[in-house]
Scaffold this motif. Structure first.
Motif, mmCIF file in Angstrom:
data_model
loop_
_atom_site.group_PDB
_atom_site.id
_atom_site.type_symbol
_atom_site.label_atom_id
_atom_site.label_comp_id
_atom_site.label_asym_id
_atom_site.label_seq_id
_atom_site.Cartn_x
_atom_site.Cartn_y
_atom_site.Cartn_z
ATOM 1 N N TYR A 1 55.227 43.790 51.739
ATOM 2 C CA TYR A 1 53.823 43.587 52.124
ATOM 3 C C TYR A 1 52.919 44.565 51.363
ATOM 4 O O TYR A 1 53.110 45.777 51.440
ATOM 5 N N THR B 1 50.534 49.788 57.575
ATOM 6 C CA THR B 1 50.932 48.395 57.345
ATOM 7 C C THR B 1 50.663 47.537 58.565
ATOM 8 O O THR B 1 50.088 46.445 58.470
ATOM 9 N N LYS C 1 47.791 44.531 58.646
ATOM 10 C CA LYS C 1 48.219 43.164 58.958
ATOM 11 C C LYS C 1 47.472 42.629 60.172
ATOM 12 O O LYS C 1 47.059 41.471 60.199
ATOM 13 N N SER D 1 44.530 39.492 60.231
ATOM 14 C CA SER D 1 44.728 38.295 61.061
ATOM 15 C C SER D 1 43.711 38.196 62.191
ATOM 16 O O SER D 1 43.813 37.311 63.042
#
Length: 453
Positions: free
Chosen positions: A11, A297, A301, A305
């Motif tokens: 990622y 991370t 993320k 979203s």
């Protein structure tokens, strides 16, 4: 777990993603947690915004509250008896108005109480300023708190700050309070901000699958404390405000000790660690990755979203509508009935008799007069201060004030919000937790009070 590690290592954290995490999250933290000097005390931006709107709309709020309850009850009655397709086909409307018979009756009762109180007719025990009048007045404040918090809350929970702090603080929060690290922001927001905002924030995290049932109840019953300005109000009513720094420190010490013990004993410890919905979120740091990088991370993320501004507004609207149409009539009904019992019966005087001996054991003067105040806080957070205001012994007034602020579970507001919140907790659980907090706090507060006086 290996699959998860491969996904994480591949990622890529972009500069845009970091900004999408940082800017909204810092805004949310500032609104809910940043202290601002407000006269002789401190407040948070959320509180300042709310108080401004309350002052601006004060003349209209009782009318708005009353007719919100009328609309809620009418739609609930229509849904229950006729099941109209336009309501039943909408998941959102169905969640608002499709209720069981028992909750329907509570909504009806709450609305009747509100109409009687607003238009000033009917039984005095219902519409009195100490019963229905108190609850209707309380709701005019709550509705604005919920309005502001509902639309600003997404910036605290949707853009990664809870994931970021969760990973970094898990090693501290988990062993101390048996809670996930992400609850650190929730704990602070619940402790520093408005008690109702804390309950709603915790509820939203539970409904989203970030907390188990046990974790949600532990947070709500241990960290949803009253705000610092209200603590100062209680100190002033009891004429111990000249000792406020040590008074508030006493509340903090007893509150933290309760928060360490309560999640480890029944009934909270017996609540299953099951989730309302499935969620793949984890705070476990994968091998070959630093804690900070994993935290970043997870945060990025989550931020990426989170969706658009329009989606945040929609979420805020749905949270607020759920509170306005479901919680408000229920708070009116349960709160008014609780105050009627406290005001017009000797129930609390009778059940508080054993507390006379407990207070005498800790050598607190005027124990018989103070005993009802140790139990009355289960009904309303202001009642102990009212009952204890005529006590002559300053040490006892100090003790009652601090105890009432540590007990934190009261039916007129926070307790009712918990009962109707979908968290796995009932009235009996709340009463037991209230008693546990009371008996854990009594020796702590009494010891500090004797040291001071």
């Amino acid at each position: 777990m290996e699959t998860q590690r491969e996904e994480v290592t591949s990622y890529k954290i972009s500069k845009k993603g970091v900004l999408k995490f940082l800017i909204p999250s810092l805004f949310g933290v500032a609104i809910f947690l940043f202290p601002i000097k407000d006269g002789t005390s401190f407040n948070i931006p959320l509180g300042l915004i709310t108080e401004y709107l309350i002052d601006l709309l004060s003349n209209y709020l009782p009318l708005i509250i009353t007719y919100t309850m009328i609309i809620s009850t009418l739609f609930s009655l229509v849904t229950y008896f006729f099941k109209p397709g336009i309501l039943m086909k909408s998941k959102f409307l169905d969640s608002l108005f499709n209720v069981t018979l028992s909750w329907l009756m509570i909504r009806v009762i709450g609305t009747i109480f509100a109409v009687m109180t607003f238009y000033d007719f009917g039984l005095k025990m219902i519409i009195s300023e100490s019963t229905g009048g108190t609850i209707l007045g309380l709701l005019t404040t709550l509705i604005i708190w919920f309005l502001v918090a509902s639309f600003l809350m997404p910036y605290l929970i949707n853009f990664g700050i809870m994931e970021f702090t969760g990973t970094l603080l898990r090693g501290f929060i988990k062993p101390l309070f048996t809670l996930p690290g992400r609850s650190a922001i929730d704990l602070l927001a619940s402790w520093i901000g408005n008690v109702n905002v804390g309950v709603v924030l915790t509820r939203e995290q539970y409904l989203s699958g970030f907390y188990s049932g046990r974790e949600a109840v532990a947070i709500a019953t241990n960290f949803s404390t009253v705000s610092l300005p209200f603590c100062l109000v209680i100190a002033r009513v009891l004429e111990v405000d000249h000792l406020f720094p040590v008074f508030y420190l006493t509340v903090v010490i007893a509150g933290i000790i309760c928060a360490i013990i309560i999640p480890r004993i029944p009934p909270v410890s017996k609540i299953p660690d099951t989730f309302y919905v499935e969620n793949n979120y984890t705070e476990n740091v994968p091998k070959n990755m630093s804690k900070f990088k994993w935290a970043m991370t997870q945060a990025v993320k989550r931020a990426e979203s989170a969706g658009s501004f329009k989606e945040q507004v929609k979420q805020g609207y749905e949270v607020f509508a759920g509170i306005a149409f479901t919680l408000i009539p229920q708070v009116m009904a349960i709160g008014t009935i609780a105050l009627i019992i406290a005001e017009y019966t000797s129930f609390f005087s009778i059940i508080s008799q054993p507390m006379v001996y407990v207070l005498q054991l800790f050598q607190l003067p005027e124990a018989e007069m103070a005993a009802p105040a140790t139990i009355a806080g289960f009904i309303d957070m202001f009642m102990p201060a009212i009952l204890a205001s005529d006590i002559e012994a300053e040490i006892t007034r100090f003790f009652i004030g601090a105890l009432s602020l540590v007990q934190i579970i009261y039916l007129t507001e926070m307790g009712t919000l918990l009962i109707v919140s979908k968290m796995p907790v009932n009235l009996w659980n709340l009463f037991v937790i209230f008693i546990e907090r009371t008996f854990i706090s009594i020796p702590i507060i009494a010891l500090i009070a004797h040291i001071i006086f």
